[in-house]
Every structure is written in structure tokens, then in C-alpha cells.
Motif scaffolding. Structure first.
Motif, PDB file in Angstrom:
ATOM      1  N   ALA A  87      34.948  53.357  44.276  1.00  0.00           N
ATOM      2  CA  ALA A  87      34.930  54.112  45.532  1.00  0.00           C
ATOM      3  C   ALA A  87      36.030  53.631  46.474  1.00  0.00           C
ATOM      4  CB  ALA A  87      33.569  53.961  46.208  1.00  0.00           C
ATOM      5  N   GLY A  88      36.510  54.552  47.306  1.00  0.00           N
ATOM      6  CA  GLY A  88      37.424  54.197  48.381  1.00  0.00           C
ATOM      7  C   GLY A  88      38.838  53.903  47.952  1.00  0.00           C
ATOM      8  N   ARG A  89      39.238  54.365  46.782  1.00  0.00           N
ATOM      9  CA  ARG A  89      40.596  54.115  46.292  1.00  0.00           C
ATOM     10  C   ARG A  89      41.265  55.426  45.915  1.00  0.00           C
ATOM     11  NH1 ARG A  89      42.954  48.774  46.198  1.00  0.00           N
ATOM     12  NH2 ARG A  89      41.230  47.292  46.243  1.00  0.00           N
ATOM     13  N   ALA A  90      42.544  55.522  46.220  1.00  0.00           N
ATOM     14  CA  ALA A  90      43.352  56.641  45.769  1.00  0.00           C
ATOM     15  C   ALA A  90      44.106  56.200  44.521  1.00  0.00           C
ATOM     16  CB  ALA A  90      44.338  57.068  46.858  1.00  0.00           C
ATOM     17  N   PHE A 111      46.480  52.916  41.672  1.00  0.00           N
ATOM     18  CA  PHE A 111      46.712  51.837  42.633  1.00  0.00           C
ATOM     19  C   PHE A 111      46.906  50.534  41.869  1.00  0.00           C
ATOM     20  CE2 PHE A 111      42.127  51.739  41.994  1.00  0.00           C
ATOM     21  CZ  PHE A 111      41.847  50.376  41.910  1.00  0.00           C
ATOM     22  N   THR A 112      47.493  49.563  42.540  1.00  0.00           N
ATOM     23  CA  THR A 112      47.741  48.253  41.938  1.00  0.00           C
ATOM     24  C   THR A 112      46.830  47.216  42.581  1.00  0.00           C
ATOM     25  OG1 THR A 112      50.049  48.769  41.416  1.00  0.00           O
ATOM     26  CG2 THR A 112      49.463  46.445  41.554  1.00  0.00           C
ATOM     27  N   TYR A 113      46.174  46.439  41.747  1.00  0.00           N
ATOM     28  CA  TYR A 113      45.290  45.379  42.218  1.00  0.00           C
ATOM     29  C   TYR A 113      45.918  44.037  41.873  1.00  0.00           C
ATOM     30  CZ  TYR A 113      41.157  42.494  42.934  1.00  0.00           C
ATOM     31  OH  TYR A 113      40.280  41.532  43.379  1.00  0.00           O
ATOM     32  N   ARG A 114      45.985  43.148  42.867  1.00  0.00           N
ATOM     33  CA  ARG A 114      46.551  41.819  42.682  1.00  0.00           C
ATOM     34  C   ARG A 114      45.564  40.777  43.180  1.00  0.00           C
ATOM     35  NH1 ARG A 114      50.553  44.954  45.063  1.00  0.00           N
ATOM     36  NH2 ARG A 114      52.379  45.380  43.737  1.00  0.00           N
ATOM     37  N   SER A 115      45.544  39.626  42.516  1.00  0.00           N
ATOM     38  CA  SER A 115      44.700  38.526  42.973  1.00  0.00           C
ATOM     39  C   SER A 115      45.194  37.222  42.372  1.00  0.00           C
ATOM     40  CB  SER A 115      43.237  38.747  42.575  1.00  0.00           C
ATOM     41  OG  SER A 115      43.056  38.584  41.183  1.00  0.00           O
ATOM     42  N   VAL A 172      45.877  50.461  37.975  1.00  0.00           N
ATOM     43  CA  VAL A 172      44.651  51.139  37.577  1.00  0.00           C
ATOM     44  C   VAL A 172      44.831  52.645  37.758  1.00  0.00           C
ATOM     45  CG1 VAL A 172      42.168  51.349  37.952  1.00  0.00           C
ATOM     46  CG2 VAL A 172      43.310  49.142  38.331  1.00  0.00           C
ATOM     47  N   GLU A 173      44.603  53.401  36.676  1.00  0.00           N
ATOM     48  CA  GLU A 173      44.638  54.858  36.722  1.00  0.00           C
ATOM     49  C   GLU A 173      43.269  55.407  36.324  1.00  0.00           C
ATOM     50  OE1 GLU A 173      48.562  56.837  35.381  1.00  0.00           O
ATOM     51  OE2 GLU A 173      48.279  55.138  34.016  1.00  0.00           O
ATOM     52  N   LEU A 174      42.862  56.487  36.946  1.00  0.00           N
ATOM     53  CA  LEU A 174      41.633  57.180  36.560  1.00  0.00           C
ATOM     54  C   LEU A 174      41.995  58.313  35.606  1.00  0.00           C
ATOM     55  CD1 LEU A 174      38.584  57.729  36.907  1.00  0.00           C
ATOM     56  CD2 LEU A 174      39.195  59.234  38.828  1.00  0.00           C
ATOM     57  N   ILE A 175      41.415  58.304  34.412  1.00  0.00           N
ATOM     58  CA  ILE A 175      41.659  59.374  33.451  1.00  0.00           C
ATOM     59  C   ILE A 175      40.689  60.520  33.693  1.00  0.00           C
ATOM     60  CG2 ILE A 175      41.730  59.983  31.000  1.00  0.00           C
ATOM     61  CD1 ILE A 175      42.382  57.059  30.385  1.00  0.00           C
ATOM     62  N   LEU A 230      38.050  40.638  34.814  1.00  0.00           N
ATOM     63  CA  LEU A 230      37.803  40.093  36.151  1.00  0.00           C
ATOM     64  C   LEU A 230      38.248  41.060  37.234  1.00  0.00           C
ATOM     65  CD1 LEU A 230      36.903  37.823  38.003  1.00  0.00           C
ATOM     66  CD2 LEU A 230      39.134  36.727  37.667  1.00  0.00           C
ATOM     67  N   HIS A 231      39.388  41.703  37.066  1.00  0.00           N
ATOM     68  CA  HIS A 231      39.858  42.645  38.082  1.00  0.00           C
ATOM     69  C   HIS A 231      38.893  43.810  38.253  1.00  0.00           C
ATOM     70  CE1 HIS A 231      44.409  41.478  38.353  1.00  0.00           C
ATOM     71  NE2 HIS A 231      43.591  40.512  38.739  1.00  0.00           N
ATOM     72  N   MET A 232      38.421  44.365  37.156  1.00  0.00           N
ATOM     73  CA  MET A 232      37.487  45.483  37.280  1.00  0.00           C
ATOM     74  C   MET A 232      36.177  45.046  37.932  1.00  0.00           C
ATOM     75  SD  MET A 232      38.968  48.242  36.320  1.00  0.00           S
ATOM     76  CE  MET A 232      37.620  49.398  36.023  1.00  0.00           C
ATOM     77  N   ALA A 233      35.693  43.868  37.588  1.00  0.00           N
ATOM     78  CA  ALA A 233      34.473  43.371  38.228  1.00  0.00           C
ATOM     79  C   ALA A 233      34.698  43.155  39.720  1.00  0.00           C
ATOM     80  CB  ALA A 233      34.027  42.080  37.556  1.00  0.00           C
ATOM     81  N   SER A 234      35.866  42.646  40.087  1.00  0.00           N
ATOM     82  CA  SER A 234      36.162  42.409  41.500  1.00  0.00           C
ATOM     83  C   SER A 234      36.282  43.712  42.282  1.00  0.00           C
ATOM     84  CB  SER A 234      37.452  41.601  41.627  1.00  0.00           C
ATOM     85  OG  SER A 234      37.324  40.330  41.006  1.00  0.00           O
ATOM     86  N   LEU A 235      36.627  44.784  41.589  1.00  0.00           N
ATOM     87  CA  LEU A 235      36.704  46.105  42.231  1.00  0.00           C
ATOM     88  C   LEU A 235      35.337  46.779  42.330  1.00  0.00           C
ATOM     89  CD1 LEU A 235      39.976  47.322  40.473  1.00  0.00           C
ATOM     90  CD2 LEU A 235      39.668  47.036  42.954  1.00  0.00           C
TER      91      LEU A 235
END
Length: 312
Positions: A193-196, A199-203, A227-230, A253-258
Motif C-alpha cells: 500500500a501507498g507506493r507508486a 519504485f526503488t527500496y534501499r536500506s 520493485v515492479e507490480l506485474i 528482507l526488503h519485501m518483509a520491510s515493505l
């Protein structure tokens, strides 16, 4: 300080290996950094407490523990500083067969590309030896120099590239070191939710409290995923993930953090009890494709998995 250093399961490409491949398994070796009393059998039994002394005695009697020149060692052989010993790794308990098959997508005189199923480890580790992708392929294709130039988690399916030509291995390995490899994954998870998109996720990723997981902390990012939504069906979405760095468990880990852990992930966001040999719920993560410019010819190459996730 340890009395010895374990150096792995294979020697360098140009090194003399005194034991042959045995049923797809390469010999392992140890460098001994201190002279010790008590003989070889005592040393091995103390070094490997999970292996019975009777098992080591049998291996020594069969001539399957040797020195760097290939001379068979006995139970009372001296343990000397700067000595290197070779042996085969064996399991005390029978392995559970993994009921999924790999597929070879491509092979030439340099590379072999495999499509790995879920649950099959890439290389021998822990309680897995023969039921690993590397040993299966060595046994099936009689390629003694076969070595993965990158790895996938046991839980992840998809494309794995192997080198079987020591003369050109370094050129292909350098592609990963230079981040000249383009990797694409697919994953099933809850909607984010809340993402267009995209997008790029960094941590910033560091080792977790438990040795087998990673965690995030404040600081300069050292990991990056596009991250792209198919598509989305109800409460399940299918994503295309492009890791721009190669940290351990980065995508998980990135997907869990999102807020959208990958379906059936037993490590993130919380490490669950080990499921043992339960094959009923594979992690919904697939290494879909790998692409690169061949370092020998300059030609573009791409290899894609033929597998599919459990899309509802």
C-alpha cells in the motif's frame, strides 16, 4: 585461536587434488597450523564431534584420508604443523530425497545453466550432501570442475549458472564482482500500500542476532531493489524484483520491510521453527532470468527459468 583452518570442498583450479570425485562429491581439505600429539584419529574425532570415531577409523582404513601428496594416513599418523589433509565429507544419517528435479537450460564448453527447484540446496551444506544441485549435476554430467559462480538459497527456485572450465571461470566470476549481471526475480506477496510502481527500496542490511537471518539498521544504505507490480488478484500480488546489490536474503528482507513478506517465507519477518522435510509450502520466490554480455565473445546472453510460482 583455532588449531586449523578449513578451506572448503575444492582446491584451486591449478592445484593437485589427491582424491578423485566420489559419486559427485569433491574431497574437502584442512590446513593444520599446529603440531598435535595423539595421532590422526584422535585429531579428526575431536575436530568433528558430530562424526563418530568409528566412522573416521573406517575412512582411514579405506585410505580415504590422505595428505597433500596423496599418501594414505593411518589412525596413528602424526598431525604436523603446515600439513594439509584431504577427506570426503559424509553424513552420519541418511539424506531425505528431495522429490523435485532440476533442468539444464544450456551447456557449452564453459558454462552450464540449470533451473533449480525449490528446496534443493545449491551446494553441500549442513545435512545436505548428495541431495544438492552441484552434486546431482556433477554425477549426471561427469563434470569434475563444475562450480557455481553464484548461489540461490535452498528455498528459492530458478536460474543458477555454473562454470566447468577452470581456464575461463574467472572471467565469468568477475561479471558478478563488477555487478555486470542483470538479475530478475518474481515473487508472490500481499499488496504493498501507498507506493507508486515501480519504485526503488534501499536500506542498510547487517547480520541478525540469529546467524541465518539478516536485519536492517539505520545508516548508509548498502542494498537496493527495484520493485515492479506485474498484477494483483485479490489479496495476492505478483512482483518483478530487480536486485541492484547482492546481499544475503536481500529480496526476502526488503519485501518483509515493505509490509509484504514473500508468501511462505519461514525467516521473515519472523524466523519460524524449522519445517524439516516438509515440502508442502515452497517460498514464492523465483530467480526468473539472468542476462549479461559474454566476457569471451561480447555477445548478449540471457537465460530464463521455465518454472512458475503458485499463482492463484
Amino acid at each position: 585461536m583455532s588449531r586449523f583452518v578449513r578451506r572448503g570442498h575444492q582446491a584451486q583450479a591449478n592445484a593437485f587434488v589427491p582424491l578423485p570425485i566420489k559419486d559427485g562429491v569433491a574431497p574437502s581439505y584442512l590446513w593444520i597450523t599446529e603440531t598435535l600429539a595423539g595421532g590422526m584419529l584422535r585429531f579428526l574425532a575431536e575436530r568433528f564431534p558430530d562424526v563418530s570415531p568409528e566412522s573416521w577409523a573406517a575412512r582411514l582404513a579405506r585410505g580415504e584420508v590422505v595428505d597433500a601428496q596423496g599418501r594414505a594416513l593411518a589412525a596413528d599418523s602424526h598431525v604436523r604443523q603446515c600439513m594439509r589433509i584431504w577427506y570426503y565429507r559424509e553424513l552420519e544419517e541418511p539424506e531425505t530425497p528431495i522429490p523435485f528435479e532440476e533442468k539444464v537450460l544450456f551447456q557449452d564448453e564453459h558454462l552450464l545453466v540449470a533451473d533449480k527447484p525449490h528446496f534443493l540446496p545449491t551446494i553441500p551444506t549442513g545435512r545436505f550432501l548428495h541431495e544438492t544441485l552441484l552434486v546431482r549435476l556433477k554425477r549426471q554430467y561427469d563434470l569434475p570442475h563444475l562450480t557455481p559462480i553464484h548461489r540461490l538459497d535452498r528455498e528459492t527456485a530458478g536460474v543458477v549458472i555454473f562454470s566447468h572450465n577452470p581456464a575461463t571461470r574467472g572471467k565469468y566470476q568477475s561479471l558478478f564482482q563488477k555487478r555486470a549481471i542483470r538479475k530478475v526475480y518474481e515473487a508472490l506477496a500481499a499488496p504493498i500500500a501507498g507506493r507508486a510502481f515501480p519504485f526503488t527500496y534501499r536500506s542498510r542490511m547487517v547480520d541478525g542476532e540469529k546467524f541465518f537471518v539478516m536485519k536492517e539498521e539505520a545508516g548508509e544504505p548498502n542494498s537496493e531493489t527495484l520493485v515492479e507490480l506485474i498484477e494483483q488478484r485479490g489479496q495476492v500480488a505478483r512482483y518483478r524484483l530487480h536486485p541492484h546489490t547482492g546481499r544475503k536474503h536481500q529480496l526476502r528482507l526488503h519485501m518483509a520491510s515493505l509490509g509484504a513478506p514473500i508468501l511462505n517465507d519461514a525467516f521473515y519477518p519472523v524466523a519460524l521453527p524449522c519445517k524439516g522435510d516438509d515440502f508442502s509450502a515452497p517460498l514464492q520466490l523465483l530467480a526468473r532470468a539472468i542476462a549479461f554480455d559474454d566476457p569471451l565473445t561480447g555477445e548478449p546472453r540471457e537465460f530464463a527459468s521455465e518454472r512458475a510460482l503458485d499463482w492463484p
